[in-house]
Design a protein around this motif. Structure first.
Motif, PDB file in Angstrom:
ATOM      1  N   ARG A 249       0.858  -1.190   0.000  1.00 12.25           N
ATOM      2  CA  ARG A 249       0.000   0.000   0.000  1.00 12.25           C
ATOM      3  C   ARG A 249       0.890   1.234   0.000  1.00 12.25           C
ATOM      4  O   ARG A 249       1.734   1.415   0.871  1.00 12.25           O
ATOM      5  CB  ARG A 249      -0.897  -0.019   1.243  1.00 12.25           C
ATOM      6  N   GLN A 250       0.705   2.078  -0.991  1.00 15.30           N
ATOM      7  CA  GLN A 250       1.432   3.337  -1.076  1.00 15.30           C
ATOM      8  C   GLN A 250       0.424   4.457  -1.285  1.00 15.30           C
ATOM      9  O   GLN A 250      -0.193   4.566  -2.346  1.00 15.30           O
ATOM     10  CB  GLN A 250       2.475   3.302  -2.201  1.00 15.30           C
ATOM     11  N   GLY A 251       0.233   5.263  -0.223  1.00 10.85           N
ATOM     12  CA  GLY A 251      -0.821   6.263  -0.272  1.00 10.85           C
ATOM     13  C   GLY A 251      -2.179   5.586  -0.305  1.00 10.85           C
ATOM     14  O   GLY A 251      -2.478   4.700   0.501  1.00 10.85           O
ATOM     15  N   GLU A 252      -2.994   5.963  -1.260  1.00 16.14           N
ATOM     16  CA  GLU A 252      -4.326   5.379  -1.396  1.00 16.14           C
ATOM     17  C   GLU A 252      -4.355   4.241  -2.404  1.00 16.14           C
ATOM     18  O   GLU A 252      -5.430   3.714  -2.697  1.00 16.14           O
ATOM     19  CB  GLU A 252      -5.332   6.464  -1.832  1.00 16.14           C
ATOM     20  N   GLU A 253      -3.203   3.863  -2.921  1.00 19.51           N
ATOM     21  CA  GLU A 253      -3.163   2.860  -3.978  1.00 19.51           C
ATOM     22  C   GLU A 253      -2.433   1.597  -3.539  1.00 19.51           C
ATOM     23  O   GLU A 253      -1.591   1.626  -2.634  1.00 19.51           O
ATOM     24  CB  GLU A 253      -2.457   3.421  -5.217  1.00 19.51           C
TER      25      GLU A 253
ATOM     26  N   ARG B  64       0.174  -1.200  -4.943  1.00 18.57           N
ATOM     27  CA  ARG B  64       1.177  -1.356  -5.983  1.00 18.57           C
ATOM     28  C   ARG B  64       1.760  -2.775  -5.933  1.00 18.57           C
ATOM     29  O   ARG B  64       1.721  -3.440  -4.896  1.00 18.57           O
ATOM     30  CB  ARG B  64       2.296  -0.329  -5.819  1.00 18.57           C
TER      31      ARG B  64
ATOM     32  N   ASP C 232       2.309  -2.770   4.494  1.00 19.59           N
ATOM     33  CA  ASP C 232       2.238  -1.313   4.626  1.00 19.59           C
ATOM     34  C   ASP C 232       3.491  -0.632   4.100  1.00 19.59           C
ATOM     35  O   ASP C 232       3.423   0.483   3.577  1.00 19.59           O
ATOM     36  CB  ASP C 232       2.016  -0.917   6.088  1.00 19.59           C
ATOM     37  N   SER C 233       4.637  -1.293   4.248  1.00 19.00           N
ATOM     38  CA  SER C 233       5.903  -0.720   3.785  1.00 19.00           C
ATOM     39  C   SER C 233       6.972  -1.799   3.843  1.00 19.00           C
ATOM     40  O   SER C 233       6.836  -2.805   4.562  1.00 19.00           O
ATOM     41  CB  SER C 233       6.332   0.476   4.649  1.00 19.00           C
TER      42      SER C 233
END
Length: 259
Positions: free
Chosen positions: A147-151, A153, A203-204
């Motif tokens: 998840r990167q921002g609202e998208e 990937r 998340d990251s």
């Protein structure tokens, strides 16, 4: 064949693939025509994150694979698919290994995660828990979403090297997209014969590395022995669900009903 596959993926991945992957293609000079020279690729990787690429004729034994990762060596097949295998082959070829995996090895955090996974694999081998740990690799390194921002990937190599799954994994309503939970993921079976019925969303990269480095896996393996496996399409009440899949694709495939 390499150039054909590269052109197809390079045209459709911007806006779908994680930025760190696209950056890796550039910084490693992988946008040049032809299969990258492994010596040149390793030289650039060594300067960035201390990794190198090692050619192998095919799949290597589990323990040897873990030893390579633990020592920052990524093994890559030295064969490439035929035109008849353009969209699918079960054994990973040089396009899957190098295009799909290597760009993210230029990212320091993901590079550390891959080394940590190799070290964890050596411990899992001594505990007889390789099958459990393999699910972590499958659902992150091979078929992970982030998840990167609202998208959402793509970052998993099995997705990034596949034209069809690059679309299916992120945009198709069929599969589940579920928030990453280490224990839950390691209970979940996966598919090797078709697109996945569930994808897990981190998340990251920093969080993925932290969870795997801080976790004592030995007690976790013992806990997992007492719990049943989850099917490839199962959703639990406590899951964070980004998309509750219709599983329409799986049902449309003979013998591919959710298990």
């Amino acid at each position: 064949m390499w150039d054909r596959l590269f052109a197809r993926q390079a045209a459709m991945l911007p806006g779908r693939a994680v930025k760190e992957f696209m950056d890796g293609l550039g910084v490693l000079h992988m946008t040049k025509p032809g299969i990258p020279d492994f010596d040149e690729l390793s030289e650039r990787l060594m300067k960035l994150t201390g990794w190198q690429v090692v050619a192998v004729p095919g799949l290597v034994p589990d323990r040897l694979f873990f030893e390579h990762l633990a020592n920052r060596r990524f093994v890559a097949g030295r064969f490439i698919r035929t035109p008849e295998q353009l969209d699918y082959l079960q054994e990973p070829d040089v396009f899957h290994d190098v295009f799909g995996h290597v760009p993210l090895l230029a990212h320091p955090v993901f590079a550390d995660y891959m080394q940590a996974y190799g070290e964890g694999g050596l411990r899992a081998d001594s505990l007889g828990a390789i099958d459990r740990l393999a699910r972590l690799y499958w659902y992150t390194v091979e078929f992970g979403l982030i998840r990167q921002g609202e998208e959402l990937r793509l970052y998993g190599a099995g997705i990034l090297s596949s034209y069809g799954e690059s679309i299916f994994a992120r945009d198709d309503p069929s599969p589940n997209r579920i928030g990453f939970d280490l224990k839950r993921l390691m209970r979940t079976r996966y598919r090797i014969d078709d697109y996945q019925q569930s994808y897990f969303v981190i998340d990251s990269f920093d969080d993925l590395l932290r969870q795997t480095v801080e976790m004592d896996f030995a007690p976790l393996y013992e806990e997992l022995q007492q719990e049943s496996d989850l099917g490839t399409a199962d959703i639990l009440p406590q899951d964070i669900v980004f998309n509750r899949g219709t599983q329409a694709y799986a049902r449309s495939r003979m013998g591919a009903c959710p298990a």
